[in-house]
Design a protein around this motif. Structure first.
Motif, mmCIF file in Angstrom:
data_model
loop_
_atom_site.group_PDB
_atom_site.id
_atom_site.type_symbol
_atom_site.label_atom_id
_atom_site.label_comp_id
_atom_site.label_asym_id
_atom_site.label_seq_id
_atom_site.Cartn_x
_atom_site.Cartn_y
_atom_site.Cartn_z
ATOM 1 N N UNK A 279 0.839 -1.198 0.000
ATOM 2 C CA UNK A 279 0.000 0.000 0.000
ATOM 3 C C UNK A 279 0.878 1.253 0.000
ATOM 4 N N UNK A 280 0.342 2.329 -0.551
ATOM 5 C CA UNK A 280 1.032 3.612 -0.503
ATOM 6 C C UNK A 280 0.882 4.222 0.884
ATOM 7 N N UNK A 281 1.962 4.833 1.368
ATOM 8 C CA UNK A 281 1.916 5.502 2.676
ATOM 9 C C UNK A 281 1.427 6.936 2.565
ATOM 10 N N UNK A 282 1.035 7.348 1.377
ATOM 11 C CA UNK A 282 0.657 8.747 1.145
ATOM 12 C C UNK A 282 -0.535 9.178 1.986
ATOM 13 N N UNK A 283 -1.407 8.242 2.360
ATOM 14 C CA UNK A 283 -2.612 8.600 3.110
ATOM 15 C C UNK A 283 -2.458 8.387 4.621
ATOM 16 N N UNK A 284 -1.229 8.176 5.084
ATOM 17 C CA UNK A 284 -0.999 7.988 6.513
ATOM 18 C C UNK A 284 -0.562 9.324 7.115
ATOM 19 N N UNK A 285 -1.387 9.976 7.917
ATOM 20 C CA UNK A 285 -1.043 11.306 8.450
ATOM 21 C C UNK A 285 0.288 11.324 9.207
ATOM 22 N N UNK A 286 0.588 10.254 9.923
ATOM 23 C CA UNK A 286 1.813 10.226 10.723
ATOM 24 C C UNK A 286 3.077 10.154 9.863
ATOM 25 N N UNK A 287 2.903 9.807 8.593
ATOM 26 C CA UNK A 287 4.042 9.645 7.678
ATOM 27 C C UNK A 287 4.196 10.853 6.753
ATOM 28 N N UNK A 288 3.210 11.714 6.719
ATOM 29 C CA UNK A 288 3.144 12.779 5.729
ATOM 30 C C UNK A 288 4.426 13.597 5.628
ATOM 31 N N UNK A 289 5.060 13.876 6.748
ATOM 32 C CA UNK A 289 6.248 14.720 6.734
ATOM 33 C C UNK A 289 7.444 14.118 6.030
ATOM 34 N N UNK A 290 7.417 12.817 5.757
ATOM 35 C CA UNK A 290 8.557 12.150 5.148
ATOM 36 C C UNK A 290 8.363 11.876 3.666
ATOM 37 N N UNK A 291 7.220 12.246 3.132
ATOM 38 C CA UNK A 291 6.914 11.913 1.744
ATOM 39 C C UNK A 291 7.676 12.777 0.742
ATOM 40 N N UNK A 292 8.178 13.926 1.169
ATOM 41 C CA UNK A 292 9.007 14.716 0.256
ATOM 42 C C UNK A 292 10.277 13.957 -0.081
ATOM 43 N N UNK A 293 10.892 13.368 0.926
ATOM 44 C CA UNK A 293 12.116 12.595 0.706
ATOM 45 C C UNK A 293 11.825 11.215 0.127
ATOM 46 N N UNK A 294 10.676 10.651 0.506
ATOM 47 C CA UNK A 294 10.323 9.292 0.070
ATOM 48 C C UNK A 294 8.926 9.294 -0.539
ATOM 49 N N UNK A 295 8.761 9.892 -1.726
ATOM 50 C CA UNK A 295 7.421 10.071 -2.289
ATOM 51 C C UNK A 295 6.694 8.776 -2.623
ATOM 52 N N UNK A 296 7.436 7.690 -2.868
ATOM 53 C CA UNK A 296 6.807 6.412 -3.219
ATOM 54 C C UNK A 296 6.877 5.403 -2.069
ATOM 55 N N UNK A 297 6.982 5.915 -0.842
ATOM 56 C CA UNK A 297 7.046 5.043 0.323
ATOM 57 C C UNK A 297 5.832 4.119 0.347
ATOM 58 N N UNK A 298 6.094 2.813 0.459
ATOM 59 C CA UNK A 298 4.994 1.862 0.530
ATOM 60 C C UNK A 298 5.230 0.896 1.695
ATOM 61 N N UNK A 299 4.155 0.202 2.069
ATOM 62 C CA UNK A 299 4.241 -0.664 3.231
ATOM 63 C C UNK A 299 3.314 -1.852 3.068
ATOM 64 N N UNK A 300 3.565 -2.890 3.858
ATOM 65 C CA UNK A 300 2.665 -4.040 3.909
ATOM 66 C C UNK A 300 2.601 -4.562 5.335
#
Length: 412
Positions: A279-300
């Motif tokens: 899943x994309x982490x883009x919709x996780x509020x706690x992760x939002x601040x790191x998406x600039x550095x890791x825009x395609x951050x995903x998790x399972x």
């Protein structure tokens, strides 16, 4: 001849090679200086300075103070600075961040500061630091580079004896080979310690009778500590002004280390084969601040999900996130060996950018498979008790993957 060669190799890896003789340390080794930088600053044309390093560089300290000093010295020169400091990271990540965080801005000068975070691994430091230098010079031969050596409390005794610590020694070998200036920011700190006008590691709320308190944690300078670093840099730059461009090497010399990280690649995990449960982490509020550095951050959260990477090369690593919901990875190498990487630690109560590498592999084709380790982790026993907070946040167990780093290239 063979015995001499063997001695030199052993000397390097035992820390003898590049060891500065006991005595007074030197703040500046100017070597070939920064001739292109000074020429451009004096010309009045726009100049870009990049600061690549760890948290000491990322702080509002010597970086901001030296930027202001440059502007005062060259008021007619438009100056842009790049903050490429990432806390808790060394040159091994820095060499992979270089293209995106520094070189895309076409800098005229790059400061490189990793002495505190780089530890003692001679080959890792040497490959990374030489890779940084070669990537910069391959991008633009006229970009000048200056190594900065910051210090921490565990380094003091060795430095006071007149000996450079390992990270500085190995970096000095690279600096000398390429004719790069290096500034030891600890020299003036040690001088004030010797004069008893400075407390290196102070306690907040304590009156030290007018002495300068350098740091309150043994690593990160306070405002006064950063000012000492800035003054050392200022004096070094004033001394280097007299060097001219004609003395600079115009041809990149042969590398010192055959395995240097001059050819690195950083890729989105989405570019590689992966099962559908990620899943994309883009919709996780706690992760939002790191998406600039890791825009395609995903998790399972499913141990059956996998990410499979085929590449030709020798080194592979992952940029990820450590935090309350991070867990552990099971990584299978070429279908033969499975290793576990715990992606949680004593500071796991809060999210932060992190990374890891696998041990070096034989240069060639490799297949690496990443999966979530289903084994439970007693996170509340790992976290520092004073940082624990609400224990409910530790219940999820996710494997996060933000970027793939490699020395080599993906297989077709």
């Amino acid at each position: 001849m063979t015995r001499v060669l063997l001695f030199c190799i052993l000397a390097f890896f035992t820390g003898w090679y590049g060891k500065q003789s006991s005595g007074k340390l030197t703040a500046l080794h100017s070597r070939q200086g920064l001739p292109h930088f000074f020429q451009k600053m004096q010309s009045g044309n726009p100049v870009v300075i990049a600061y690549l390093g760890g948290s000491i560089t990322g702080a509002q300290g010597y970086r901001v103070q030296t930027e202001q000093w440059f502007k005062e010295q060259y008021p007619r020169t438009p100056l842009k600075t790049i903050n490429a400091g990432v806390g808790g990271t060394g040159s091994d990540l820095g060499v992979f961040r270089l293209q995106e965080d520094v070189l895309r801005y076409n800098p005229d000068l790059v400061f490189v500061e990793f002495a505190v975070n780089d530890g003692t691994d001679s080959l890792k430091i040497s490959n990374a630091m030489e890779g940084i230098v070669r990537q910069i010079k391959q991008h633009n031969a006229q970009t000048d580079i200056c190594f900065l050596y910051t210090i921490s409390e565990p380094m003091i005794k060795q430095l006071q004896q007149g000996n450079l610590v390992a990270s500085m020694r190995f970096s000095e070998n690279i600096a000398a080979h390429y004719g790069l200036p290096s500034i030891n920011l600890g020299v003036d700190v040690l001088d004030q310690l010797e004069k008893n006008t400075l407390v290196f590691h102070g306690q907040k709320g304590t009156d030290y009778g007018g002495k300068t308190v350098f740091t309150y944690d043994g690593i990160h300078p306070g405002d006064a500590g950063h000012q000492i670093y800035t003054n050392t840099i200022r004096k070094a730059f004033e001394e280097m002004k007299s060097l001219n461009a004609s003395s600079a090497k115009s041809v990149l010399p042969a590398p010192l280390f055959a395995g240097n990280f001059s050819q690195t690649g950083v890729y989105s995990p989405k570019e590689f084969a992966h099962t559908g449960g990620w899943k994309s982490a883009a919709n996780m509020p706690e992760i939002k601040g790191w998406l600039t550095a890791l825009p395609d951050l995903m998790y399972t959260d499913n141990p059956k999900d996998s990410l499979t990477i085929r590449f030709k090369g020798s080194t592979i690593g992952v940029q990820d996130i450590i935090g309350p919901s991070s867990a552990a990875a099971l990584i299978t190498i070429d279908g033969k060996q499975t290793i576990r990487k715990l992606r949680f630690d004593r500071h796991g109560s809060w999210f932060r950018r992190n990374f890891y590498f696998l041990d070096p592999l034989p240069d060639g084709m490799h297949t690496i498979v990443f999966k979530l380790d289903p084994a439970p982790i007693n996170k509340t026993k790992i976290v520092i008790p004073s940082e624990l907070g609400d224990t409910a946040k530790y219940q999820p167990n996710y494997l996060y993957i933000g970027k793939i780093m490699m020395v080599g290239e993906p297989a077709n």
